[in-house]
Scaffold this motif. Structure first.
Motif, PDB file in Angstrom:
ATOM      1  N   LEU A  99     -16.055  48.582   9.655  1.00 20.72           N
ATOM      2  CA  LEU A  99     -15.148  47.940  10.313  1.00 20.72           C
ATOM      3  C   LEU A  99     -13.923  47.333   9.351  1.00 20.72           C
ATOM      4  CD1 LEU A  99     -13.767  46.187  12.315  1.00 20.72           C
ATOM      5  CD2 LEU A  99     -15.326  44.439  11.826  1.00 20.72           C
ATOM      6  N   TRP A 100     -14.219  46.819   8.097  1.00 23.82           N
ATOM      7  CA  TRP A 100     -13.330  46.378   7.136  1.00 23.82           C
ATOM      8  C   TRP A 100     -12.534  47.590   6.669  1.00 23.82           C
ATOM      9  CZ3 TRP A 100     -12.743  47.952   1.980  1.00 23.82           C
ATOM     10  CH2 TRP A 100     -11.779  47.162   1.292  1.00 23.82           C
ATOM     11  N   ALA A 101     -12.997  49.036   6.559  1.00 24.06           N
ATOM     12  CA  ALA A 101     -12.413  49.851   5.961  1.00 24.06           C
ATOM     13  C   ALA A 101     -11.479  50.743   6.879  1.00 24.06           C
ATOM     14  CB  ALA A 101     -13.587  51.114   5.551  1.00 24.06           C
ATOM     15  N   ALA A 102     -11.857  50.697   8.153  1.00 23.35           N
ATOM     16  CA  ALA A 102     -10.959  51.167   9.298  1.00 23.35           C
ATOM     17  C   ALA A 102      -9.951  50.542   9.784  1.00 23.35           C
ATOM     18  CB  ALA A 102     -12.061  51.627  10.317  1.00 23.35           C
ATOM     19  N   THR A 103      -9.901  49.333   9.275  1.00 22.87           N
ATOM     20  CA  THR A 103      -8.582  48.182   9.461  1.00 22.87           C
ATOM     21  C   THR A 103      -7.692  48.395   8.486  1.00 22.87           C
ATOM     22  OG1 THR A 103     -10.381  46.606  10.538  1.00 22.87           O
ATOM     23  CG2 THR A 103      -8.028  45.882  10.054  1.00 22.87           C
ATOM     24  N   ASP A 104      -6.471  48.575   9.066  1.00 21.64           N
ATOM     25  CA  ASP A 104      -5.352  48.944   8.238  1.00 21.64           C
ATOM     26  C   ASP A 104      -5.126  47.813   7.054  1.00 21.64           C
ATOM     27  OD1 ASP A 104      -4.886  51.230   9.520  1.00 21.64           O
ATOM     28  OD2 ASP A 104      -3.398  50.328  10.663  1.00 21.64           O
ATOM     29  N   ARG A 105      -5.161  46.763   7.576  1.00 19.81           N
ATOM     30  CA  ARG A 105      -4.601  45.421   6.636  1.00 19.81           C
ATOM     31  C   ARG A 105      -6.018  44.784   6.218  1.00 19.81           C
ATOM     32  NH1 ARG A 105      -1.074  46.156  10.489  1.00 19.81           N
ATOM     33  NH2 ARG A 105       1.113  45.848  10.121  1.00 19.81           N
ATOM     34  N   ARG A 106      -6.481  45.178   4.884  1.00 21.53           N
ATOM     35  CA  ARG A 106      -7.681  44.852   4.281  1.00 21.53           C
ATOM     36  C   ARG A 106      -7.574  43.861   3.148  1.00 21.53           C
ATOM     37  NH1 ARG A 106      -7.420  50.031   5.208  1.00 21.53           N
ATOM     38  NH2 ARG A 106      -6.731  50.538   3.123  1.00 21.53           N
ATOM     39  N   GLU A 107      -8.487  42.915   2.940  1.00 18.06           N
ATOM     40  CA  GLU A 107      -8.412  41.954   2.141  1.00 18.06           C
ATOM     41  C   GLU A 107      -9.963  41.657   1.553  1.00 18.06           C
ATOM     42  OE1 GLU A 107      -6.460  38.677   4.005  1.00 18.06           O
ATOM     43  OE2 GLU A 107      -4.874  39.787   4.490  1.00 18.06           O
ATOM     44  N   LEU A 108      -9.854  41.317   0.167  1.00 18.95           N
ATOM     45  CA  LEU A 108     -11.118  40.955  -0.327  1.00 18.95           C
ATOM     46  C   LEU A 108     -10.854  39.619  -1.283  1.00 18.95           C
ATOM     47  CD1 LEU A 108     -12.742  44.165  -1.588  1.00 18.95           C
ATOM     48  CD2 LEU A 108     -13.304  43.026   0.238  1.00 18.95           C
ATOM     49  N   THR A 109     -11.658  38.736  -1.335  1.00 18.55           N
ATOM     50  CA  THR A 109     -11.510  37.650  -2.458  1.00 18.55           C
ATOM     51  C   THR A 109     -12.674  38.310  -3.485  1.00 18.55           C
ATOM     52  OG1 THR A 109     -13.613  36.470  -1.849  1.00 18.55           O
ATOM     53  CG2 THR A 109     -11.619  36.004  -0.530  1.00 18.55           C
ATOM     54  N   ALA A 110     -12.295  37.383  -4.647  1.00 21.94           N
ATOM     55  CA  ALA A 110     -12.970  37.916  -5.718  1.00 21.94           C
ATOM     56  C   ALA A 110     -14.583  37.796  -5.717  1.00 21.94           C
ATOM     57  CB  ALA A 110     -12.655  37.112  -7.243  1.00 21.94           C
ATOM     58  N   LYS A 111     -15.108  37.053  -4.917  1.00 29.87           N
ATOM     59  CA  LYS A 111     -16.259  36.775  -4.714  1.00 29.87           C
ATOM     60  C   LYS A 111     -16.979  37.703  -3.558  1.00 29.87           C
ATOM     61  CE  LYS A 111     -16.496  32.032  -6.248  1.00 29.87           C
ATOM     62  NZ  LYS A 111     -16.811  30.662  -5.892  1.00 29.87           N
ATOM     63  N   ALA A 112     -16.110  38.478  -2.885  1.00 29.75           N
ATOM     64  CA  ALA A 112     -16.559  39.303  -1.880  1.00 29.75           C
ATOM     65  C   ALA A 112     -17.504  40.565  -2.519  1.00 29.75           C
ATOM     66  CB  ALA A 112     -15.470  40.135  -1.300  1.00 29.75           C
ATOM     67  N   ARG A 113     -18.562  40.898  -1.756  1.00 26.56           N
ATOM     68  CA  ARG A 113     -19.261  42.106  -1.970  1.00 26.56           C
ATOM     69  C   ARG A 113     -19.553  42.749  -0.854  1.00 26.56           C
ATOM     70  NH1 ARG A 113     -18.344  39.848  -5.921  1.00 26.56           N
ATOM     71  NH2 ARG A 113     -19.503  39.398  -7.573  1.00 26.56           N
ATOM     72  N   LEU A 114     -19.268  44.258  -0.818  1.00 23.21           N
ATOM     73  CA  LEU A 114     -19.351  45.239   0.278  1.00 23.21           C
ATOM     74  C   LEU A 114     -20.657  46.032  -0.055  1.00 23.21           C
ATOM     75  CD1 LEU A 114     -16.109  46.532   0.857  1.00 23.21           C
ATOM     76  CD2 LEU A 114     -16.951  44.394   1.858  1.00 23.21           C
ATOM     77  N   GLY A 115     -21.529  46.049   0.989  1.00 28.03           N
ATOM     78  CA  GLY A 115     -22.931  47.042   0.914  1.00 28.03           C
ATOM     79  C   GLY A 115     -22.765  48.192   1.605  1.00 28.03           C
TER      80      GLY A 115
END
Length: 201
Positions: A99-115
């Motif tokens: 979902l995150w990847a397919a969305t055009d406007r993507r944001e992460l904070t420094a503490k984010a972790r994608l699995g």
């Protein structure tokens, strides 16, 4: 093409009805929707209702262990039509990453972790079709990840990670792989001041 459409329809069939396993909470003071839980049947429809009731909110903050990729894809299409960004500040795995990847406007904070990991079908196809269905599911997920710039090697690594395990990735590792997103910082007053990292989508 017709067979592929039939297969997609089969994959999208809902499982037995159950209570929603997710929460979508409009948070006006933060200027965003707070989304927690699994991406299950009805997720996109509920997100659509929340957006209609809160048209001024233009960001989704999500933490999720995953769920259904087709539901995630429909939700990403909805967010893109509405020009709504998606931010991860905690853990986001499996279909949540798609979902995150397919969305055009993507944001992460420094503490984010994608699995990432190999997906498990919610409803298996008959034995003769399972090989085709599995390949179709993998292609849908891979295409969603490619939208954000995930490399073929990282996509393959995720698909090779057993479904009962998770390959966790930091923003630094994702940026090194060429994934495109904005690294967002959240000051104490919760104002939104993102800074770009590896370009924007």
């Amino acid at each position: 093409m017709k067979n592929f459409a039939i297969l997609l329809a089969f994959l999208a069939v809902a499982s037995a009805a159950s209570d929603p396993q997710f929460k979508i909470i409009p948070a006006e003071p933060l200027g965003q929707f707070m989304v927690f839980g699994r991406i299950t049947d009805g997720f996109e429809a509920e997100m659509q209702r929340a957006i209609a009731a809160n048209p001024n909110l233009k960001r989704v903050y999500i933490e999720s262990p995953g769920g259904k990729n087709l539901e995630a894809r429909r939700t990403a299409q909805l967010l893109n039509r509405q020009q709504i960004s998606i931010r991860v500040g905690g853990k986001c795995a499996s279909a949540c990453v798609a979902l995150w990847a397919a969305t055009d406007r993507r944001e992460l904070t420094a503490k984010a972790r994608l699995g990432l990991h190999a997906g498990v079908p919610v409803k298996k196809a008959p034995t003769a079709l399972e090989g085709i269905a599995s390949a179709a599911r993998q292609k849908i997920t891979a295409d969603m990840l490619r939208h954000a710039g995930f490399s073929e090697s990282l996509i393959a690594k995720g698909q090779q990670t057993p479904h009962n395990s998770i390959l966790w990735l930091t923003p630094v590792e994702l940026a090194s792989d060429g994934v495109k997103f904005t690294l967002a910082s959240t000051p104490p007053n919760n104002s939104f001041k993102p800074r770009p990292l590896r370009g924007s989508a």
